[in-house]
Design a protein around this motif. Sequence first.
Motif, PDB file in Angstrom:
ATOM      1  N   ALA A  73      -0.392   5.791   1.673  1.00 51.19           N
ATOM      2  CA  ALA A  73      -0.020   5.061   1.875  1.00 51.19           C
ATOM      3  C   ALA A  73       0.822   4.611   2.873  1.00 51.19           C
ATOM      4  O   ALA A  73       1.212   5.718   3.737  1.00 51.19           O
ATOM      5  CB  ALA A  73       0.995   4.973   0.985  1.00 51.19           C
TER       6      ALA A  73
ATOM      7  N   ASP B  58       6.887   2.543   2.380  1.00 45.31           N
ATOM      8  CA  ASP B  58       7.507   2.422   0.911  1.00 45.31           C
ATOM      9  C   ASP B  58       6.899   1.455  -0.363  1.00 45.31           C
ATOM     10  O   ASP B  58       6.119   2.558  -1.756  1.00 45.31           O
ATOM     11  CB  ASP B  58       8.759   2.543   1.152  1.00 45.31           C
ATOM     12  CG  ASP B  58       9.322   3.648   1.717  1.00 45.31           C
ATOM     13  OD1 ASP B  58       8.606   4.826   2.058  1.00 45.31           O
ATOM     14  OD2 ASP B  58      10.799   3.383   2.302  1.00 45.31           O
ATOM     15  N   ASN B  59       6.645   0.548  -0.153  1.00 46.03           N
ATOM     16  CA  ASN B  59       6.260  -0.033  -0.642  1.00 46.03           C
ATOM     17  C   ASN B  59       4.820  -0.103  -1.257  1.00 46.03           C
ATOM     18  O   ASN B  59       4.623   0.508  -2.292  1.00 46.03           O
ATOM     19  CB  ASN B  59       5.735  -1.525  -0.035  1.00 46.03           C
ATOM     20  CG  ASN B  59       7.573  -2.331  -0.393  1.00 46.03           C
ATOM     21  OD1 ASN B  59       8.423  -1.716  -0.300  1.00 46.03           O
ATOM     22  ND2 ASN B  59       7.682  -3.201   1.291  1.00 46.03           N
ATOM     23  N   ALA B  60       4.187   0.518  -0.032  1.00 41.92           N
ATOM     24  CA  ALA B  60       2.610   0.773  -1.104  1.00 41.92           C
ATOM     25  C   ALA B  60       2.428   1.724  -0.752  1.00 41.92           C
ATOM     26  O   ALA B  60       2.099   2.354  -2.521  1.00 41.92           O
ATOM     27  CB  ALA B  60       2.135   1.379   0.547  1.00 41.92           C
TER      28      ALA B  60
ATOM     29  N   ILE C 150       4.806   2.954  -3.641  1.00 39.72           N
ATOM     30  CA  ILE C 150       5.303   2.792  -5.128  1.00 39.72           C
ATOM     31  C   ILE C 150       3.506   2.145  -5.782  1.00 39.72           C
ATOM     32  O   ILE C 150       3.437   2.439  -6.856  1.00 39.72           O
ATOM     33  CB  ILE C 150       6.458   1.670  -4.948  1.00 39.72           C
ATOM     34  CG1 ILE C 150       7.597   2.487  -4.169  1.00 39.72           C
ATOM     35  CG2 ILE C 150       6.296   1.325  -5.995  1.00 39.72           C
ATOM     36  CD1 ILE C 150       8.116   3.565  -4.911  1.00 39.72           C
ATOM     37  N   ASP C 151       3.456   1.303  -5.011  1.00 39.31           N
ATOM     38  CA  ASP C 151       2.307   0.656  -5.438  1.00 39.31           C
ATOM     39  C   ASP C 151       0.817   1.588  -6.290  1.00 39.31           C
ATOM     40  O   ASP C 151       0.507   1.687  -7.269  1.00 39.31           O
ATOM     41  CB  ASP C 151       1.633  -0.769  -4.193  1.00 39.31           C
ATOM     42  CG  ASP C 151       2.336  -1.285  -4.002  1.00 39.31           C
ATOM     43  OD1 ASP C 151       3.354  -1.881  -5.397  1.00 39.31           O
ATOM     44  OD2 ASP C 151       2.228  -2.177  -3.334  1.00 39.31           O
ATOM     45  N   VAL C 152       0.802   3.182  -5.726  1.00 39.16           N
ATOM     46  CA  VAL C 152      -0.676   3.704  -5.461  1.00 39.16           C
ATOM     47  C   VAL C 152       0.055   4.259  -6.362  1.00 39.16           C
ATOM     48  O   VAL C 152      -0.990   4.709  -7.286  1.00 39.16           O
ATOM     49  CB  VAL C 152      -0.162   4.361  -3.897  1.00 39.16           C
ATOM     50  CG1 VAL C 152      -1.156   5.727  -4.501  1.00 39.16           C
ATOM     51  CG2 VAL C 152      -1.201   4.143  -3.037  1.00 39.16           C
TER      52      VAL C 152
ATOM     53  N   LYS D   4       2.134   3.461  -8.865  1.00 41.29           N
ATOM     54  CA  LYS D   4       2.503   2.435  -9.958  1.00 41.29           C
ATOM     55  C   LYS D   4       1.157   2.102 -10.657  1.00 41.29           C
ATOM     56  O   LYS D   4      -0.309   2.748 -12.032  1.00 41.29           O
ATOM     57  CB  LYS D   4       2.860   1.147  -9.947  1.00 41.29           C
ATOM     58  CG  LYS D   4       4.027   0.778  -9.882  1.00 41.29           C
ATOM     59  CD  LYS D   4       4.546  -0.038  -9.743  1.00 41.29           C
ATOM     60  CE  LYS D   4       5.703  -0.483  -9.643  1.00 41.29           C
ATOM     61  NZ  LYS D   4       6.736  -1.730  -9.136  1.00 41.29           N
ATOM     62  N   ARG D   5      -0.071   2.222  -9.886  1.00 40.83           N
ATOM     63  CA  ARG D   5      -1.961   2.240  -9.989  1.00 40.83           C
ATOM     64  C   ARG D   5      -2.604   3.260 -10.349  1.00 40.83           C
ATOM     65  O   ARG D   5      -3.247   3.733 -11.508  1.00 40.83           O
ATOM     66  CB  ARG D   5      -2.694   1.950  -8.672  1.00 40.83           C
ATOM     67  CG  ARG D   5      -3.904   1.363  -8.908  1.00 40.83           C
ATOM     68  CD  ARG D   5      -4.228   0.982  -7.822  1.00 40.83           C
ATOM     69  NE  ARG D   5      -4.905   1.812  -6.889  1.00 40.83           N
ATOM     70  CZ  ARG D   5      -3.829   1.248  -5.288  1.00 40.83           C
ATOM     71  NH1 ARG D   5      -3.489   0.920  -5.431  1.00 40.83           N
ATOM     72  NH2 ARG D   5      -3.377   1.893  -4.242  1.00 40.83           N
TER      73      ARG D   5
ATOM     74  N   LYS E  58      13.358   4.413  -8.387  1.00 40.81           N
ATOM     75  CA  LYS E  58      12.245   3.948  -6.403  1.00 40.81           C
ATOM     76  C   LYS E  58      12.816   5.433  -5.854  1.00 40.81           C
ATOM     77  O   LYS E  58      12.674   6.081  -5.021  1.00 40.81           O
ATOM     78  CB  LYS E  58      12.426   3.214  -5.988  1.00 40.81           C
ATOM     79  CG  LYS E  58      11.559   2.375  -6.785  1.00 40.81           C
ATOM     80  CD  LYS E  58      11.542   0.516  -5.693  1.00 40.81           C
ATOM     81  CE  LYS E  58      10.882   0.031  -6.589  1.00 40.81           C
ATOM     82  NZ  LYS E  58      10.626  -1.420  -6.348  1.00 40.81           N
TER      83      LYS E  58
ATOM     84  N   GLY F  45      -7.765   3.329  -5.289  1.00 40.11           N
ATOM     85  CA  GLY F  45      -7.696   2.183  -5.918  1.00 40.11           C
ATOM     86  C   GLY F  45      -9.489   1.484  -5.963  1.00 40.11           C
ATOM     87  O   GLY F  45     -10.223   2.033  -5.155  1.00 40.11           O
TER      88      GLY F  45
END
Length: 511
Positions: A368, A371-373, A375-377, A379-380, A388, A494
């Motif tokens: 990632a 930070d947003n990435a 969290i996305d990873v 979650k995936r 958070k 992903g």
Amino acid sequence: MTGGNNTEKVHWADVCASEVMQNTSHLIATGITPSGPIHIGNMREVVTGDLVYKAMIKKGLNAELIYNADDFDPLRKVYPFLPKSYEQYIGLPICDIPCPCGKHKSYAEHFLEPFLKALEELDVKPTVLRSSELYRSGKFTEEIKTVLENAAEIKEILERVSRRKLPDNWVPFYPICKKCKKISNAEILGHDPKNHIVKYRCECGYEGECDYSKGEGKLVWRVDWPMRWAKLNVTVEPFGKDHSAAGGSFDTGKEIVDKIFKSKPPYPVAYEWISLKGKGAMASSTGVAITIDSMLEIVPPDVLRYLIARSKPEKAITFDPGMGLLTLIDEYAKVAEKGDSREYELSKISSVATDIPFRHLVTVVQIATDDNAIIDVLKRSGYDVKNKEAVLKRAQRAKIWIEKYAPDMVKFTVQEKLPQEVYSINDKERYALEILASKMEGLSEWNAENLHNAVYKTGDEADTNPKDIFTCIYMAILGKERGPRAGWFLEALGREFVTKRIVEAVSAGAQ
């Protein structure tokens, strides 16, 4: 008692608490001289005291934990981390020496402040005492008077128990010279007990007087220690193994506290050192150390507590900040998952709980970009990221560990374009990747277990060693033959990215 990975219910701290239960009120004393960066080797003393404290509280005892900062000790030399200009301060109390960074009121506070903040994070909350304040407030006045009046008897005890010869005119008191300002091994010329005055001749040649009721001098270490036991009513104290040697500080202290102060020694908890793997025992003076605050940048505080709680005090600990740290974190995660051992109960800190494996975060933060990435990873990958702030704090620890301590084999960079190394794969491997790409596209759930199984099924169908298939995957994504655990790694990247890259690798191999 428990030790190592044993999960019996009776912990060594509970045994300590049981052995002193005849008294219902207890004071557990810990202490370190803040003469340099306070490292995780020093941490063993304070956390050991805290573990006994918490065991006592569980048994319903009235207990208090104190930390005594020995900031009235002299600066003994210019340590490797100090500029040469500090030569002028050798011999002065460290509470009276300027702060190295200019942001604290003294040299001692410069090192003490980050340590006390680290203790908070470790869920250790002692009453903090400073030796300079105790001496200068007059708290020890009567005890110093008693020592000076019984100097000959104390000298006899020290010589007999420690088996060393002291000078004929030896007195267990160091005046602070009014001229050179140093804690002086001075010649004591006289004592006025009524006015608490000591006359002395300093090593610098100056003759003067000091008032010990105002903290213008201090007791030598081997007498200061038992004096504090008596004055503060210390009932339990952890200390390094060097003090527990035959004829050492604890042996002499026991007799001094009995015969001079008419009191009892504390219950001793002697502990072994924490060594740094490959470098030996930690010591700020030699530069072989990792400070507690820098360690907390990468290690969750409950894991550091567990490092101490899982081993009996008399067992040496070797700390490995590299791959050994990942093993320790994994071990704690397994203990936490069961949740039924005393080691876990004494280590856990509710505010730092998270179920995301640290090893997985080591992979995620290298994939990632922000930070947003992250969290996305996560979650995936199916992880709960409601908190958070806690998740990102743990991710930041993983980043710092990679930067400072991770071996090269753990580090990787996901290549933006298909690496040139892929062109070396053979026809058989290319065929296996083609089958794998088809299986990946058809997976009902994109998770580590399914991906791992897909590689092995592909190996059977393509008559290819799964190990070789994993190597091809790493070459296609990282440009090298090895990488992190493949299942977690591919899950984190992903479906879209991985399948596209595998297809590109198949096409490249066909050219």
